[in-house]
Design a protein around this motif. Structure first.
Motif, PDB file in Angstrom:
ATOM      1  N   LYS A   6      61.353 -17.852  18.429  1.00  0.00           N
ATOM      2  CA  LYS A   6      62.333 -18.306  19.416  1.00  0.00           C
ATOM      3  C   LYS A   6      62.439 -17.367  20.611  1.00  0.00           C
ATOM      4  O   LYS A   6      63.002 -17.732  21.637  1.00  0.00           O
ATOM      5  N   ASP A   7      61.871 -16.163  20.507  1.00  0.00           N
ATOM      6  CA  ASP A   7      61.920 -15.206  21.610  1.00  0.00           C
ATOM      7  C   ASP A   7      60.808 -15.420  22.632  1.00  0.00           C
ATOM      8  O   ASP A   7      60.847 -14.837  23.712  1.00  0.00           O
ATOM      9  N   SER A  41      63.258 -18.169  27.505  1.00  0.00           N
ATOM     10  CA  SER A  41      62.848 -18.135  26.103  1.00  0.00           C
ATOM     11  C   SER A  41      63.111 -19.492  25.462  1.00  0.00           C
ATOM     12  O   SER A  41      63.926 -20.282  25.946  1.00  0.00           O
ATOM     13  N   GLU A  43      64.631 -19.972  22.774  1.00  0.00           N
ATOM     14  CA  GLU A  43      66.032 -19.966  22.332  1.00  0.00           C
ATOM     15  C   GLU A  43      66.970 -20.333  23.477  1.00  0.00           C
ATOM     16  O   GLU A  43      67.895 -21.132  23.299  1.00  0.00           O
TER      17      GLU A  43
END
Length: 65
Positions: A6-7, A41, A43
């Motif tokens: 997720k980064d 990102s 996320e």
């Protein structure tokens, strides 16, 4: 193949494998080509679109297997 996290930025994801594009589009992320999305990102993008980032990461990794 490295596992997607997720980064990672949207730009990184697309460079890893363009097969992620349909997954992102189907999730409602239609601005993949915009400059800010390239540096965002996964996320952050999921949060903006009200998506569960963990499910999205799982979906992307399933496609990349």
């Amino acid at each position: 193949m490295a596992k997607v996290t997720k980064d990672m930025t949207i730009g990184e994801l697309i460079r890893v494998d363009q097969a992620v594009i349909p997954v992102l589009l189907n999730a409602g992320m239609h601005c993949l080509g915009c400059p800010s999305a390239q540096a965002e990102s996964l996320e952050e993008a999921a949060m903006v679109h009200g998506l569960d980032v963990d499910k999205l990461v799982d979906d992307i990794n399933a496609v990349l297997k």
